[in-house]
Scaffold this motif. Structure first.
Motif, PDB file in Angstrom:
ATOM      1  N   SER A   1      34.674  32.637  44.733  1.00  0.00           N
ATOM      2  CA  SER A   1      35.684  33.671  44.981  1.00  0.00           C
ATOM      3  C   SER A   1      36.538  33.966  43.751  1.00  0.00           C
ATOM      4  N   CYS A   2      36.317  33.262  42.667  1.00  0.00           N
ATOM      5  CA  CYS A   2      37.135  33.478  41.464  1.00  0.00           C
ATOM      6  C   CYS A   2      36.924  34.869  40.873  1.00  0.00           C
ATOM      7  N   GLY A   3      35.714  35.415  41.041  1.00  0.00           N
ATOM      8  CA  GLY A   3      35.446  36.758  40.529  1.00  0.00           C
ATOM      9  C   GLY A   3      36.208  37.835  41.278  1.00  0.00           C
ATOM     10  N   ASP A   4      36.610  37.533  42.511  1.00  0.00           N
ATOM     11  CA  ASP A   4      37.318  38.522  43.340  1.00  0.00           C
ATOM     12  C   ASP A   4      38.608  38.994  42.685  1.00  0.00           C
ATOM     13  N   LYS A   5      39.267  38.128  41.948  1.00  0.00           N
ATOM     14  CA  LYS A   5      40.550  38.501  41.341  1.00  0.00           C
ATOM     15  C   LYS A   5      40.386  39.469  40.159  1.00  0.00           C
ATOM     16  N   LEU A   6      39.131  39.753  39.778  1.00  0.00           N
ATOM     17  CA  LEU A   6      38.888  40.667  38.663  1.00  0.00           C
ATOM     18  C   LEU A   6      38.437  42.056  39.105  1.00  0.00           C
TER      19      LEU A   6
END
Length: 157
Positions: free
Chosen positions: A64-69
């Motif tokens: 889910s870290c990519g979601d913040k981009l």
């Protein structure tokens, strides 16, 4: 001369021990190292001509870290073509690389310990050279003389 108060420094990080353990990463996703951006060395496996300074940043779809981009989509600076399966494969590869690197570091550390142990064992010996056959024969003769001279029940006393 002006006198100033004296303070002890306040360390941000504690002092590292002399004998460090093999470092363990804190991230969960090896594809993006929990940044949301696929790691450049992994990107180059898919895009050999990738230029980190020029090209859009591929974002990780595995965690889910990519979601913040995703908010950067409107600026045209992210690449969303790295699908979950591809990111999973890159993650597995990076984990294998990490495991291999850790095993190599462990083997190097083990070899250093073995060399140091051997060196200590060799320096403990007072002998400068190995015994020759004559030396060995002389030692055996002396040993036999001592054993004969001090054998139990000896009446020489």
């Amino acid at each position: 001369m002006i006198e100033f108060p004296q303070f002890e420094p306040l360390p941000v990080r504690p002092e590292e021990a002399e004998d460090k353990e093999i470092w363990q990463p804190s991230w969960k996703c090896f594809c993006c190292q929990d940044t949301g951006k696929v790691q450049p060395h992994l990107i180059r496996l898919v895009m050999p001509n990738y230029n980190y300074e020029r090209d859009c940043l591929p974002i990780c779809q595995l965690c889910s870290c990519g979601d913040k981009l995703y908010h950067l989509t409107e600026f045209g600076v992210i690449d969303t073509r790295f699908e979950t399966l591809l990111c999973r494969k890159l993650d597995a590869l990076a984990r294998d690389e990490w495991r291999n690197a850790t095993q190599e570091q462990f083997a190097i550390a083990k070899k250093k310990v073995q060399l140091a142990t051997n060196e200590v064992a060799q320096t403990r010996s007072l002998r400068k050279r190995n015994r020759t056959q004559n030396d060995e024969r002389e030692v055996q003769i002396r040993k036999a003389e001592v054993e004969n001279h001090t054998s139990p029940g000896d009446d020489n006393e």
